[in-house]
Design an enzyme around this catalytic site. Structure first.
Site, PDB file in Angstrom:
ATOM      1  N   CYS A  58     -37.088-114.020  53.274  1.00  0.00           N
ATOM      2  CA  CYS A  58     -36.966-113.857  54.730  1.00  0.00           C
ATOM      3  C   CYS A  58     -37.663-114.969  55.498  1.00  0.00           C
ATOM      4  O   CYS A  58     -37.382-115.167  56.684  1.00  0.00           O
ATOM      5  CB  CYS A  58     -37.519-112.503  55.161  1.00  0.00           C
ATOM      6  SG  CYS A  58     -36.638-111.124  54.430  1.00  0.00           S
ATOM      7  N   HIS A 101     -39.827-112.116  62.914  1.00  0.00           N
ATOM      8  CA  HIS A 101     -38.858-111.627  61.932  1.00  0.00           C
ATOM      9  C   HIS A 101     -38.537-110.165  62.239  1.00  0.00           C
ATOM     10  O   HIS A 101     -39.429-109.383  62.573  1.00  0.00           O
ATOM     11  CB  HIS A 101     -39.447-111.763  60.528  1.00  0.00           C
ATOM     12  CG  HIS A 101     -38.529-111.284  59.455  1.00  0.00           C
ATOM     13  ND1 HIS A 101     -37.184-111.602  59.427  1.00  0.00           N
ATOM     14  CD2 HIS A 101     -38.740-110.491  58.365  1.00  0.00           C
ATOM     15  CE1 HIS A 101     -36.629-111.036  58.372  1.00  0.00           C
ATOM     16  NE2 HIS A 101     -37.544-110.361  57.715  1.00  0.00           N
ATOM     17  N   ASN A 160     -32.402-105.887  59.089  1.00  0.00           N
ATOM     18  CA  ASN A 160     -33.097-107.073  58.599  1.00  0.00           C
ATOM     19  C   ASN A 160     -32.073-108.001  57.950  1.00  0.00           C
ATOM     20  O   ASN A 160     -31.521-107.687  56.900  1.00  0.00           O
ATOM     21  CB  ASN A 160     -34.158-106.626  57.582  1.00  0.00           C
ATOM     22  CG  ASN A 160     -34.957-107.769  57.004  1.00  0.00           C
ATOM     23  OD1 ASN A 160     -34.613-108.935  57.183  1.00  0.00           O
ATOM     24  ND2 ASN A 160     -36.019-107.446  56.294  1.00  0.00           N
TER      25      ASN A 160
HETATM   26  N1  COA Z   1     -34.120 -91.728  54.728  1.00  0.00           N
HETATM   27  C1  COA Z   1     -34.887 -90.637  54.628  1.00  0.00           C
HETATM   28  N2  COA Z   1     -36.031 -90.618  53.942  1.00  0.00           N
HETATM   29  C2  COA Z   1     -36.439 -91.764  53.369  1.00  0.00           C
HETATM   30  C3  COA Z   1     -35.679 -92.935  53.439  1.00  0.00           C
HETATM   31  C4  COA Z   1     -34.483 -92.880  54.152  1.00  0.00           C
HETATM   32  N3  COA Z   1     -33.673 -93.970  54.284  1.00  0.00           N
HETATM   33  N4  COA Z   1     -36.330 -93.896  52.765  1.00  0.00           N
HETATM   34  C5  COA Z   1     -37.451 -93.357  52.280  1.00  0.00           C
HETATM   35  N5  COA Z   1     -37.518 -92.064  52.643  1.00  0.00           N
HETATM   36  C6  COA Z   1     -38.556 -91.097  52.361  1.00  0.00           C
HETATM   37  C7  COA Z   1     -39.360 -91.463  51.142  1.00  0.00           C
HETATM   38  O1  COA Z   1     -38.701 -91.025  49.981  1.00  0.00           O
HETATM   39  C8  COA Z   1     -40.646 -90.701  51.368  1.00  0.00           C
HETATM   40  O2  COA Z   1     -40.444 -89.361  51.007  1.00  0.00           O
HETATM   41  P1  COA Z   1     -41.604 -88.551  50.246  1.00  0.00           P
HETATM   42  O3  COA Z   1     -42.764 -88.560  51.201  1.00  0.00           O
HETATM   43  O4  COA Z   1     -40.976 -87.226  50.061  1.00  0.00           O
HETATM   44  O5  COA Z   1     -41.853 -89.315  48.987  1.00  0.00           O
HETATM   45  C9  COA Z   1     -40.777 -90.719  52.888  1.00  0.00           C
HETATM   46  O6  COA Z   1     -39.475 -91.071  53.403  1.00  0.00           O
HETATM   47  C10 COA Z   1     -41.809 -91.687  53.402  1.00  0.00           C
HETATM   48  O7  COA Z   1     -41.657 -92.904  52.724  1.00  0.00           O
HETATM   49  P2  COA Z   1     -42.573 -94.101  53.065  1.00  0.00           P
HETATM   50  O8  COA Z   1     -42.244 -95.208  52.114  1.00  0.00           O
HETATM   51  O9  COA Z   1     -44.003 -93.669  53.198  1.00  0.00           O
HETATM   52  O10 COA Z   1     -42.074 -94.468  54.516  1.00  0.00           O
HETATM   53  P3  COA Z   1     -42.628 -95.572  55.456  1.00  0.00           P
HETATM   54  O11 COA Z   1     -43.102 -94.961  56.702  1.00  0.00           O
HETATM   55  O12 COA Z   1     -43.525 -96.508  54.723  1.00  0.00           O
HETATM   56  O13 COA Z   1     -41.300 -96.381  55.787  1.00  0.00           O
HETATM   57  C11 COA Z   1     -40.180 -98.366  55.142  1.00  0.00           C
HETATM   58  C12 COA Z   1     -40.561 -96.963  54.754  1.00  0.00           C
HETATM   59  C13 COA Z   1     -39.393 -98.990  54.005  1.00  0.00           C
HETATM   60  C14 COA Z   1     -39.309 -98.296  56.383  1.00  0.00           C
HETATM   61  C15 COA Z   1     -41.455 -99.167  55.436  1.00  0.00           C
HETATM   62  O14 COA Z   1     -42.362 -99.033  54.382  1.00  0.00           O
HETATM   63  C16 COA Z   1     -41.191-100.622  55.647  1.00  0.00           C
HETATM   64  O15 COA Z   1     -40.556-101.027  56.596  1.00  0.00           O
HETATM   65  N6  COA Z   1     -41.731-101.481  54.771  1.00  0.00           N
HETATM   66  C17 COA Z   1     -41.554-102.910  54.889  1.00  0.00           C
HETATM   67  C18 COA Z   1     -40.218-103.273  54.331  1.00  0.00           C
HETATM   68  C19 COA Z   1     -39.787-104.641  54.724  1.00  0.00           C
HETATM   69  O16 COA Z   1     -40.047-105.102  55.804  1.00  0.00           O
HETATM   70  N7  COA Z   1     -39.048-105.290  53.824  1.00  0.00           N
HETATM   71  C20 COA Z   1     -38.443-106.522  54.073  1.00  0.00           C
HETATM   72  C21 COA Z   1     -39.422-107.627  54.028  1.00  0.00           C
HETATM   73  S1  COA Z   1     -38.664-109.084  54.629  1.00  0.00           S
END
Ligand code: COA
Length: 354
Positions: A113, A253, A283
């Protein structure tokens, strides 16, 4: 000519097809409410048959050339930043070079990215050392083809698109004033495609295990992102002799609205100085910043003299930030088409590369 490298052209292209949160609700166990509240994303664009990384790149590049008043043959360098090229090789930049009728060196580079800002920092070197007068830099991704649409943790986040800029040699103080690039490869598994490379080539087994798709440890990447966005931006600003308060527009970003908000808070920026369009595209990795730049220009938020701060992070892990003082007149394509004869530009001086 050539102490500064200025953005003189810009363009973007996204596929017509839109994948909404409601569409994803039908594919995986997710909800519009979850995706919107955790990420800020409402929809993303995905390619249809006939489209690919090179077709999006070429369309964005043509717009950028038109705005710069240049033709493909005027280019001295083409860099395409992508982790989702048409082929392993030849590079997508090769395909773009041919399609534009350019006669110059062309290569792909990838820093996930952060790739677009990495590529801008490379093109900048060619410009300021006098080897190139006009460089085309494209950030492009077709992540829809490397995303696992059975993995709700990743498939809701990413989209396809391309953005392009022309960097040109200039005597006018401005353009790229400062930048930083960074890398920490200690934990590649935080965000990667584990197979299909030399270490673990694709086999029936790796495909069955779906290890040929993007895998991510979201919470770890989130922690890294909220920290690095602010520190990288501050470093690039310091390299330009500036502070966050000097920025007129922050173009971060577009990975997660919560990450953008955390970075903006750290930099003490009011929301009117922060550009956000993640709701429409998700993204788009290396394409996110050039697409955001194009839309910020369209919305009248960029003007000659404005100081723009851009920062990205991604797989690797990588990060990059840049500070640009905008110098180009704002040209809409419509206005250009209306006044084509007046826009005729002197043929570029030949530049000898190498
Ligand atoms: N829909 C519903 N539930 C979802 C889901 C979706 N699309 N994706 C994950 N979950 C669930 C998980 O399974 C988890 O459930 P559990 O508590 O029963 O295990 C719950 O939601 C919380 O997951 P968590 O990973 O703690 O959520 P979060 O608040 O951290 O958000 C992201 C997840 C991926 C949105 C976040 O971590 C993020 O944006 N990370 C950075 C990713 C990024 O920027 N990547 C690209 C880099 S260039």
């Amino acid at each position: 000519m050539g102490h500064y490298s200025a953005i003189t052209g810009w363009g973007m292209n996204v596929p017509e097809k839109i994948l909404t949160n409601a569409d994803l609700e039908r594919i995986v166990d997710t909800s519009d409410e979850w995706i919107t509240s955790r990420t800020g994303i409402k929809e993303r664009h995905v390619i249809s048959p006939g489209e690919s990384t090179s077709t999006l790149s070429i369309a964005a590049a043509r717009q950028a050339l038109e705005r710069a008043g240049l033709e493909g043959k005027d280019l001295d360098l083409i860099i395409v930043a992508t982790v989702s090229p048409d082929y392993r090789f030849p590079s997508t930049a090769n395909l773009v070079q041919h399609a534009l009728g350019a006669q110059c060196g062309a290569f792909d580079m990838q820093a996930a990215c952060s790739g677009f800002l990495y590529a801008v920092s490379v093109a900048h070197q060619f410009i300021v050392n006098g080897t190139a007068k006009h460089a085309l830099v494209i950030g492009v991704e077709v992540l829809s083809q490397v995303i696992d649409y059975k993995d709700r943790a990743t498939c809701v986040l990413f989209g396809d698109g391309a953005g392009a800029v022309i960097l040109s040699a200039s005597d006018e103080p401005g353009g790229l004033l400062g930048f930083t690039i960074g890398s920490d490869g200690a934990r590649p598994e935080l965000l990667w495609i584990p197979t299909g490379g030399s270490k673990e080539p694709a086999t029936e087994e790796t495909i069955r295990e779906r290890r040929n798709f993007v895998q991510m440890q979201g919470a770890e990447v989130f922690k890294f992102a909220t920290r690095i966005m602010g520190t990288a931006m501050e470093e690039a600003l310091a390299n330009a002799g500036m502070t966050a308060a000097d920025m007129d527009l922050f173009i971060p970003h577009q990975a997660n609205l919560r990450i953008i908000e955390a970075a903006s808070k750290r930099l003490n920026l009011p929301s009117e100085k922060v550009f956000v369009n993640i709701e429409k595209y998700g993204n788009t990795s290396a394409a996110a910043i050039p697409i955001a730049l194009c839309e910020a220009i369209d919305q009248g938020r960029v003007y000659p003299g404005a100081h723009l701060g851009m920062v990205a992070f991604g797989g690797g892990l990588t990060w990059a930030a840049a500070v640009v003082k905008w110098t180009a007149p704002i040209r809409t394509l419509e206005r250009l088409q209306e006044s084509l004869p007046e826009q005729a530009v002197e043929p570029a001086q030949p530049v000898h590369v190498g």
